[in-house]
Design an enzyme around this catalytic site. Structure first.
Site, PDB file in Angstrom:
ATOM      1  N   LYS A 185       0.841  -1.208   0.000  1.00 41.38           N
ATOM      2  CA  LYS A 185       0.000   0.000   0.000  1.00 41.38           C
ATOM      3  C   LYS A 185       0.875   1.257   0.000  1.00 41.38           C
ATOM      4  O   LYS A 185       2.098   1.165   0.081  1.00 41.38           O
ATOM      5  CB  LYS A 185      -0.970  -0.019   1.188  1.00 41.38           C
ATOM      6  CG  LYS A 185      -1.799  -1.296   1.287  1.00 41.38           C
ATOM      7  CD  LYS A 185      -2.744  -1.507   0.091  1.00 41.38           C
ATOM      8  CE  LYS A 185      -3.136  -2.958  -0.033  1.00 41.38           C
ATOM      9  NZ  LYS A 185      -4.488  -3.338   0.105  1.00 41.38           N
TER      10      LYS A 185
HETATM   11  C1  LIG Z   1      -5.397  -4.451   0.493  1.00 42.38           C
HETATM   12  C2  LIG Z   1      -6.830  -4.201   0.454  1.00 42.38           C
HETATM   13  C3  LIG Z   1      -7.671  -4.543   1.516  1.00 42.38           C
HETATM   14  C4  LIG Z   1      -7.260  -5.445   2.651  1.00 42.38           C
HETATM   15  O1  LIG Z   1      -6.257  -4.990   3.441  1.00 42.38           O
HETATM   16  P1  LIG Z   1      -5.396  -6.034   4.325  1.00 42.38           P
HETATM   17  O2  LIG Z   1      -4.598  -5.119   5.189  1.00 42.38           O
HETATM   18  O3  LIG Z   1      -4.560  -6.823   3.388  1.00 42.38           O
HETATM   19  O4  LIG Z   1      -6.342  -6.860   5.102  1.00 42.38           O
HETATM   20  C5  LIG Z   1      -8.994  -4.157   1.462  1.00 42.38           C
HETATM   21  N1  LIG Z   1      -9.485  -3.493   0.409  1.00 42.38           N
HETATM   22  C6  LIG Z   1      -8.722  -3.183  -0.658  1.00 42.38           C
HETATM   23  C7  LIG Z   1      -9.338  -2.456  -1.793  1.00 42.38           C
HETATM   24  C8  LIG Z   1      -7.380  -3.539  -0.677  1.00 42.38           C
HETATM   25  O5  LIG Z   1      -6.626  -3.245  -1.759  1.00 42.38           O
END
Ligand SMILES: *Cc1c(COP(=O)(O)O)cnc(C)c1O
Length: 377
Positions: A185
């Protein structure tokens, strides 16, 4: 192949991460009680422009808590784009509510807002708007629907921290907005997530759900079930350092996107991401490419070829309405979900993490040219 494999993502940890971690270790503050957690929450809230932020253990947990905090349960319906991660439906399904899936737009990959209104019933309780890959959801039409029908908006901002919809930061639009800090992210805490809201009641409820619904007055007496979804001080220490560098991260993402745009623009066989719309310019959280469906090459085969060239990719989302797990639950969907089905067949994203260097970008581009050459002429 002598050079190293180019992974789809490598994070960049080049700020004060070790300094803050060292501080946690030297002071002994490593649990969720430490001061970095509240500092990280306050700084993210200020950055996005929200009153309250509640740090949790991951982005999926943030969505679980968001859905639970709105008391969504049996009989309720939640409108959700089919082109997103499974995390969006976990708590909707477990609570006994019904997900209602809609398609996405082919250019932005975001929820097709034209399909929403005809699927609304008196049971519709919320819409989950998910910003996908680099361009935000066109939120105004959805906010209008939410207002006129009295429906909650949950804004999944996991991929879009720092992006703006018109002049306002993504993450500031939902009754509840959620973030993830997974290593791919915009900023990372290893594992981590956050819930953002301006409503003191929702904030209070999310804090309680995150922490096993301990009661204030009678600590070990519980009137409701929550989760242990707390973020540790170690994670928050990393997050705080990451947030200090977010402008550099966003600049780098845009640079990687612009460079790929330039290097790949001469290949008619693939569709490159849209650089900008009337409401935003792409932040290229990842760099998605979609193969021309007439080539006779699937994303799966393309990914295998890139892997043989030492390059990592990720397939696009598998549409939620097709998930085998849904056979155990009740769900509904729009009659036309052809866009997300085709995107899964022909789309993938190429290395675009913050740790990617210029040399690697040109290797990726050269390999794509080599692989697609026979399909072009
Ligand atoms: C990465 C992601 C998540 C989930 O996040 P995690 O920390 O991996 O549980 C939820 N929604 C979207 C759109 C994502 O890209």
């Amino acid at each position: 192949m002598t050079r190293d494999f180019i992974p789809v993502n490598t994070p960049l940890l080049q700020g004060k991460e070790s300094l803050y971690l060292q501080d946690c270790i030297e002071t002994g503050w490593i649990s969720s009680e430490g001061g970095y957690v509240s500092a990280f929450e306050e700084n993210v809230a200020r950055y996005v422009g929200r009153k309250y932020a509640i740090a949790v253990s991951n982005g999926t947990a943030a969505l679980d808590v968001a859905v639970a905090s709105l008391n969504i349960g049996p009989g309720d319906e939640v409108i959700i784009p089919s082109f997103t991660i499974i995390s969006c439906i976990h708590q909707v399904l477990r609570s006994g509510a019904t997900p209602v899936f809609v398609d996405c737009f082919p250019d932005t990959f975001n929820i097709n807002s034209f399909q929403i209104e005809s699927l609304i019933t008196p049971r519709t309780k919320a819409i989950i708007a998910v910003h996908i890959y680099g361009l935000p959801v066109d939120l105004n039409p959805i906010l209008e629907i939410c207002n006129s029908y009295g429906i909650h908006l949950i804004e999944d901002t996991a991929e879009m921290l720092g992006q703006k919809y018109y002049e306002r930061r993504c993450g500031s639009f939902g009754d509840i907005s959620t973030l993830s800090f997974y290593p791919n992210k915009i900023i990372t805490t290893g594992e981590g997530g956050m819930i953002l809201t301006d409503d003191p009641g929702i904030a209070e409820r999310c804090r309680s759900l995150r922490n096993l619904c301990f009661s204030e007055s009678n600590r070990f007496v519980h009137t409701e079930l929550g989760w242990n979804y707390r973020m540790s001080n170690l994670q928050a220490a990393v997050g705080l350092a990451q947030l200090e560098k977010i402008d550099t991260a966003l600049d780098r993402k845009r640079y990687i996107g612009a460079t790929y745009d330039q290097l790949l623009s001469d290949i008619p066989a693939i569709k490159l991401p849209v650089a900008s719309t009337s409401y935003a310019s792409n932040i290229y959280w990842v760099y998605p490419v979609v193969l021309d469906s007439n080539l006779g090459l699937s994303a799966k085969e393309f990914a295998a070829s890139l892997k043989r060239h030492g390059i990592g990719t990720r397939p696009f989302f598998y549409p939620l309405h097709l998930q085998p797990v849904l056979s155990n639950y009740e769900s509904r969907h729009s009659t036309d979900l052809t866009t997300c089905e085709s995107l899964h067949e022909y789309g993938l994203y190429i290395p675009s993490g913050l740790g990617l260097d210029d040399h690697q970008i040109s290797i990726v581009s050269e390999s794509i040219h080599l692989i697609l050459e026979p399909y072009i002429s």
